[in-house]
Enzyme design. Structure first.
Site, PDB file in Angstrom:
ATOM      1  N   SER A  84       0.861  -1.182   0.000  1.00 16.48           N
ATOM      2  CA  SER A  84       0.000   0.000   0.000  1.00 16.48           C
ATOM      3  C   SER A  84       0.902   1.238   0.000  1.00 16.48           C
ATOM      4  O   SER A  84       2.121   1.112  -0.090  1.00 16.48           O
ATOM      5  CB  SER A  84      -0.973  -0.013   1.168  1.00 16.48           C
ATOM      6  OG  SER A  84      -0.258  -0.188   2.345  1.00 16.48           O
ATOM      7  N   LEU A  85       0.298   2.401   0.070  1.00 13.51           N
ATOM      8  CA  LEU A  85       1.095   3.628  -0.033  1.00 13.51           C
ATOM      9  C   LEU A  85       1.174   4.312   1.319  1.00 13.51           C
ATOM     10  O   LEU A  85       0.241   4.232   2.122  1.00 13.51           O
ATOM     11  CB  LEU A  85       0.435   4.595  -1.025  1.00 13.51           C
ATOM     12  CG  LEU A  85       0.454   4.179  -2.498  1.00 13.51           C
ATOM     13  CD1 LEU A  85      -0.576   4.979  -3.275  1.00 13.51           C
ATOM     14  CD2 LEU A  85       1.836   4.410  -3.092  1.00 13.51           C
ATOM     15  N   GLU A 116      -0.504  11.101 -10.108  1.00 13.23           N
ATOM     16  CA  GLU A 116      -1.733  10.445 -10.573  1.00 13.23           C
ATOM     17  C   GLU A 116      -2.864  10.628  -9.561  1.00 13.23           C
ATOM     18  O   GLU A 116      -2.598  10.641  -8.356  1.00 13.23           O
ATOM     19  CB  GLU A 116      -1.495   8.926 -10.706  1.00 13.23           C
ATOM     20  CG  GLU A 116      -0.316   8.568 -11.552  1.00 13.23           C
ATOM     21  CD  GLU A 116       0.033   7.084 -11.440  1.00 13.23           C
ATOM     22  OE1 GLU A 116      -0.795   6.286 -10.959  1.00 13.23           O
ATOM     23  OE2 GLU A 116       1.158   6.740 -11.829  1.00 13.23           O
ATOM     24  N   LYS A 118      -5.546   9.454  -7.060  1.00  9.35           N
ATOM     25  CA  LYS A 118      -5.638   8.229  -6.256  1.00  9.35           C
ATOM     26  C   LYS A 118      -7.107   7.815  -6.226  1.00  9.35           C
ATOM     27  O   LYS A 118      -7.930   8.438  -5.542  1.00  9.35           O
ATOM     28  CB  LYS A 118      -5.108   8.481  -4.845  1.00  9.35           C
ATOM     29  CG  LYS A 118      -5.056   7.223  -4.013  1.00  9.35           C
ATOM     30  CD  LYS A 118      -4.285   7.477  -2.723  1.00  9.35           C
ATOM     31  CE  LYS A 118      -4.123   6.202  -1.919  1.00  9.35           C
ATOM     32  NZ  LYS A 118      -5.372   5.562  -1.533  1.00  9.35           N
ATOM     33  N   LYS A 292       4.827   9.638  -7.760  1.00 11.10           N
ATOM     34  CA  LYS A 292       5.722   8.490  -7.943  1.00 11.10           C
ATOM     35  C   LYS A 292       6.995   8.924  -8.645  1.00 11.10           C
ATOM     36  O   LYS A 292       6.943   9.731  -9.583  1.00 11.10           O
ATOM     37  CB  LYS A 292       5.051   7.434  -8.827  1.00 11.10           C
ATOM     38  CG  LYS A 292       3.769   6.882  -8.252  1.00 11.10           C
ATOM     39  CD  LYS A 292       3.114   5.922  -9.227  1.00 11.10           C
ATOM     40  CE  LYS A 292       1.821   5.391  -8.648  1.00 11.10           C
ATOM     41  NZ  LYS A 292       1.064   4.608  -9.609  1.00 11.10           N
ATOM     42  N   LYS A 316      -3.118  12.768   0.631  1.00 11.05           N
ATOM     43  CA  LYS A 316      -4.550  12.532   0.841  1.00 11.05           C
ATOM     44  C   LYS A 316      -5.301  13.849   0.994  1.00 11.05           C
ATOM     45  O   LYS A 316      -4.876  14.736   1.737  1.00 11.05           O
ATOM     46  CB  LYS A 316      -4.757  11.687   2.101  1.00 11.05           C
ATOM     47  CG  LYS A 316      -4.174  10.291   1.993  1.00 11.05           C
ATOM     48  CD  LYS A 316      -5.150   9.321   1.413  1.00 11.05           C
ATOM     49  CE  LYS A 316      -6.116   8.872   2.468  1.00 11.05           C
ATOM     50  NZ  LYS A 316      -6.741   7.612   2.181  1.00 11.05           N
ATOM     51  N   CYS A 410     -43.715  -0.809  17.151  1.00 14.71           N
ATOM     52  CA  CYS A 410     -43.567  -0.125  15.866  1.00 14.71           C
ATOM     53  C   CYS A 410     -43.929   1.343  16.080  1.00 14.71           C
ATOM     54  O   CYS A 410     -44.956   1.646  16.701  1.00 14.71           O
ATOM     55  CB  CYS A 410     -44.499  -0.758  14.841  1.00 14.71           C
ATOM     56  SG  CYS A 410     -44.695   0.246  13.362  1.00 14.71           S
ATOM     57  N   CYS A 429     -41.420  -4.604  11.882  1.00 11.52           N
ATOM     58  CA  CYS A 429     -42.793  -4.536  12.369  1.00 11.52           C
ATOM     59  C   CYS A 429     -43.482  -5.712  11.701  1.00 11.52           C
ATOM     60  O   CYS A 429     -43.476  -5.826  10.467  1.00 11.52           O
ATOM     61  CB  CYS A 429     -43.446  -3.224  11.942  1.00 11.52           C
ATOM     62  SG  CYS A 429     -45.232  -3.283  12.173  1.00 11.52           S
ATOM     63  N   CYS A 434     -50.002  -2.796   9.461  1.00 13.96           N
ATOM     64  CA  CYS A 434     -49.361  -1.542   9.877  1.00 13.96           C
ATOM     65  C   CYS A 434     -49.524  -0.503   8.760  1.00 13.96           C
ATOM     66  O   CYS A 434     -49.145  -0.764   7.611  1.00 13.96           O
ATOM     67  CB  CYS A 434     -47.881  -1.786  10.152  1.00 13.96           C
ATOM     68  SG  CYS A 434     -46.962  -0.256  10.382  1.00 13.96           S
TER      69      CYS A 434
HETATM   70  S1  IVH Z   1       0.288   2.836  -7.002  1.00 13.53           S
HETATM   71  C1  IVH Z   1       1.692   0.721  -3.545  1.00 13.53           C
HETATM   72  N1  IVH Z   1      -1.415   4.470  -8.045  1.00 13.53           N
HETATM   73  O1  IVH Z   1      -4.170   3.005  -3.387  1.00 13.53           O
HETATM   74  C2  IVH Z   1       1.842   0.172  -4.809  1.00 13.53           C
HETATM   75  N2  IVH Z   1      -2.142   3.116  -6.250  1.00 13.53           N
HETATM   76  O2  IVH Z   1      -2.719   2.557  -0.514  1.00 13.53           O
HETATM   77  C3  IVH Z   1       1.442   0.869  -5.979  1.00 13.53           C
HETATM   78  N3  IVH Z   1      -4.501   3.405  -5.681  1.00 13.53           N
HETATM   79  O3  IVH Z   1      -4.268  -0.316  -2.854  1.00 13.53           O
HETATM   80  C4  IVH Z   1       0.158   1.505  -5.966  1.00 13.53           C
HETATM   81  N4  IVH Z   1      -4.948   4.930  -7.197  1.00 13.53           N
HETATM   82  O4  IVH Z   1      -4.817   0.225  -5.299  1.00 13.53           O
HETATM   83  C5  IVH Z   1      -1.205   3.544  -7.113  1.00 13.53           C
HETATM   84  N5  IVH Z   1      -2.844   5.950  -9.121  1.00 13.53           N
HETATM   85  C6  IVH Z   1      -2.632   5.024  -8.187  1.00 13.53           C
HETATM   86  C7  IVH Z   1      -3.656   4.601  -7.327  1.00 13.53           C
HETATM   87  C8  IVH Z   1      -3.353   3.650  -6.355  1.00 13.53           C
HETATM   88  C9  IVH Z   1      -5.444   4.189  -6.210  1.00 13.53           C
HETATM   89  C10 IVH Z   1      -4.697   2.469  -4.559  1.00 13.53           C
HETATM   90  C11 IVH Z   1      -3.964   1.160  -4.729  1.00 13.53           C
HETATM   91  C12 IVH Z   1      -3.544   0.750  -3.361  1.00 13.53           C
HETATM   92  C13 IVH Z   1      -3.827   1.958  -2.532  1.00 13.53           C
HETATM   93  C14 IVH Z   1      -2.543   2.315  -1.819  1.00 13.53           C
END
Ligand code: IVH
Length: 672
Positions: A84-85, A116, A118, A292, A316, A410, A429, A434
């Protein structure tokens, strides 16, 4: 065209054309052919494949939806863990992140980024072997996910076969499966009407849809996919993230058009801020942006922690949240008797909309939140859908406010309420009389998709029930013009119209009446299926769950619900009253004596001189024939009028029996 080689070539050509059209439509959003032309290609392919099943392959665009019901999902081990990120919430944190990675890289160079959106959806892994989609899986815990291939195959923006040049031997792309906000609204509207629990946000809807056991249902959910990264690969080389996107896009995968290359962090931050201000402009929900590192060599140096890559970070957005006060907690009673607690809020603005109520779903949710009247709460509007209470701000709780108890009665009819099973979250109910249940049931019964009684809307029903004119569905059919005229809502003409609409409804098809009965778990489609199989309502009084479960789309819950409904004494009474009132209680009788037409499939193309399409259809159906809008090798007759379409061409190729209008009429007369 009977030469197998020629047929095979034609099939390949059609598949290629359809894949190309899918790519332009779903990936590039630049369709080049009309929907109609697309349908013709697909139908053409389908009929070839039906006639020459030896050339049918799983990667064919006709094979997205497998017919059956899945038993469950197998597990899939991710060869490379799905991470995850790391999240950040401020510009400072982003700068700290860059400082940290620069330090790790030691070199004195400019870092480039790809930024990108999210997407707030469900993470997925798609494995392509020699260009064929072989596995589609969920992320699960990152190491083991669920094999949802059959469901993933229904998503049109995911190619079953990659297109273009230099297709790698093995490629596992990862992406986000999501549902558009509009799509969710439509689905929730239907769920509300059917008394089903609503999806709180597009992510839950996407995730719930992906876990359905019927791929044909998943296909209807209009899910979508955007690819954002990859796992395993063999035979593919990507130097940068831009290079990756360019290549996968050319192989037919969908990537986000809003991904942006930035030459430094300031540019990347500006881009994040830009989308923070206009996130609502997107058709799907995003909860932030992802920054990224573009260069894959640098990514290798940076590596990953156990949980997340060091080369990427999420920024976020703050959620659409607000605080307000719960003024009152009310209980509403639905058609099936479910008691739903609703919080009435001090009106507050959240993401541009004034919010004054929020459903609390059930009493377990009240317990979980420990929400009470007069509490200050944090609310959130996720995916611009229904507002949700996230938590109680306990430091702001006034002294001595009481916990919310499940009511003993009821709230409308004051009769006792109960749960169906102890482990269930809903209270019902159970009083069949009713007024709240009756009102909701009547509204459903009279609605367009059921008995289509025009003029019987909410306010009319409210009056009729409150004044005691209507206590059950059958009472509608005892209403007289004089009764209506006693209500302030009615003048002569309106009363005459409503009585006429009620009268007309007596001839509605059995499937509509059946759906109108409001049997729990029985939607429009199930009602149509059931009444097609059992064409007289009386048959339902003798059915057992085993009989119903033989119908492919019918699960045990639905079967039990139907059997229980027809077991009730009040159902027998209701159906008797319908019978006495003269309602149609059987599906239109097919004239079985018309032997040759019975079960034969008819397709029409072009304009007929003496009949409209609808008239022709009814004629065919009344004589026991079947109507179909597409030609296939199982079509028995194709009737060709003026200016026929492509179906005529296909019918000729398939050597079907072709009739002109006169020949059709002669056939009908002979058989009638
Ligand atoms: S890159 C971490 N790019 O966010 C490995 N993730 O917490 C690479 N997500 O479960 C992930 N948009 O599915 C990446 N443009 C995006 C994204 C993205 C949504 C989701 C991803 C992952 C979660 C990370």
């Amino acid at each position: 065209m009977e030469n197998p080689e020629t047929v095979k070539k034609e099939i390949e050509k059609l598949k290629k054309e359809i894949r190309g059209a899918d790519y332009k439509y779903y990936v590039l959003s630049q369709p080049e052919i009309s929907d109609k032309e697309y349908d013709v290609l697909l139908k053409h392919l389908k009929s070839f494949e039906e006639k020459y099943p030896q050339f049918l392959t799983p990667d064919s665009p006709t094979q997205r939806v497998s017919g059956g019901i899945l038993e469950g999902f197998a597990t899939v081990k991710h060869e490379i863990k799905m991470l995850s990120l790391d999240n950040t919430y401020s510009v400072e944190e982003l700068k700290d992140w860059e400082t940290k990675i620069k330090k790790m890289l030691k070199g004195n160079f400019q870092l480039h980024y790809v930024v990108e959106p999210k997407i707030d959806g469900v993470s997925c892994s798609l494995i392509y072997k020699s260009g064929m989609l072989t596995v589609g899986a969920t992320r699960g815990d990152g190491e083991v996910g669920e094999d949802v291939t059959a469901n993933i195959r229904t998503i049109k923006s995911i190619p079953l076969k990659l297109i273009g040049q230099n297709i790698p031997q093995l490629l596992e792309v990862r992406g986000e499966i999501y549902m558009d906000k509009k799509e969710l609204e439509i689905i929730n509207k239907v769920r509300l009407k059917n008394g089903e629990q609503l999806f709180a946000n597009p992510r839950n809807a996407a995730s719930g849809s992906l876990k359905l056991l019927s791929p044909s249902l998943v296909a209807k959910r209009n899910l979508n996919c955007l690819v954002h990264s990859f796992g395993l690969s063999r035979g593919a080389e990507f130097k940068t993230h831009r290079d990756f996107f360019e290549k996968v896009k050319n192989w037919g995968l969908r990537v986000n058009q809003h991904n942006k290359f930035c030459t430094n962090l300031d540019e990347a931050i500006d881009y994040c801020m830009k989308w923070e201000g206009k996130r609502d402009a997107l058709s799907y929900e995003i909860d932030g942006m992802v920054i990224k590192v573009d260069d894959y060599k640098l990514r290798d140096i940076l590596g990953t922690t156990m949980k997340s890559p060091r080369w990427a970070v999420a920024y976020k957005f703050p959620a659409h949240q607000a605080t307000t006060v719960v003024e009152k907690i009310e209980f509403s009673v639905g058609r099936t008797g479910i008691i739903t607690p609703v919080a009435l809020l001090k009106p507050v603005e959240c993401a541009g909309v004034t919010i004054s109520r929020s459903t609390l779903h059930n009493f377990d949710e009240i317990k979980r939140l420990d929400v009470r009247e007069k509490d200050t709460v944090l609310i959130e509007r996720a995916g611009e859908v229904i507002p949700k209470i996230i938590k109680v701000i306990s430091s702001m709780r006034p002294a001595h406010i009481k916990k919310i108890q499940v009511p003993k009665q009821c709230p409308v009819c004051r009769q006792p309420i109960s749960k169906e099973k102890e482990e269930e979250v809903y209270w019902y109910c159970i009083n069949a009389n009713c007024p709240a249940k009756i009102k909701q049931s009547l509204l459903h019964f009279a609605s367009r998709t059921c008995m289509d009684i025009e003029g019987m809307g909410e306010s009319v029903i409210e009056e009729l029930v409150n004044r005691g004119y209507v206590k059950s569905l059958a009472d509608i059919y005892n209403l007289k013009k004089e009764d209506l005229l006693k209500l302030p809502l009615f003048a002569e003409k309106k009363a005459i119209n409503l009585i006429a609409a009620i009268e007309k409804s007596k001839n509605r098809p059995l499937s509509r009446l059946f759906y109108g009965l409001g049997i729990r778990h029985i939607g429009e489609k199930a009602a149509a299926l059931l009444t097609a199989k059992y064409n007289n309502i009386n048959k339902f009084f003798t059915l057992k769950t085993g009989d119903l479960e033989k119908i492919p789309e019918m699960g045990p819950v639905m079967a039990e619900s139907v059997v229980n409904f027809f077991f009730l004494r009040q159902t027998r009474k209701l159906i008797n009253e319908f019978k006495n009132a003269g309602l149609n209680l059987q599906e239109e009788k097919r004239q079985i004596k018309t032997t040759v037409l019975t079960g034969k499939t008819f397709v029409f193309t072009g304009e007929l001189e003496s009949l409209s399409r609808d008239e022709a259809r009814r004629l065919v159906e009344s004589l026991g024939g079947k109507w179909s809008s597409s030609v296939s090798k199982s079509t028995d007759f194709i009737v060709v009028g003026k200016d026929p379409g492509s179906k005529y061409k296909i019918a000729k190729e398939l050597h079907l029996t072709i009739l002109n209008e006169d020949e059709f009429k002669r056939l009908i007369q002979e058989k009638a």
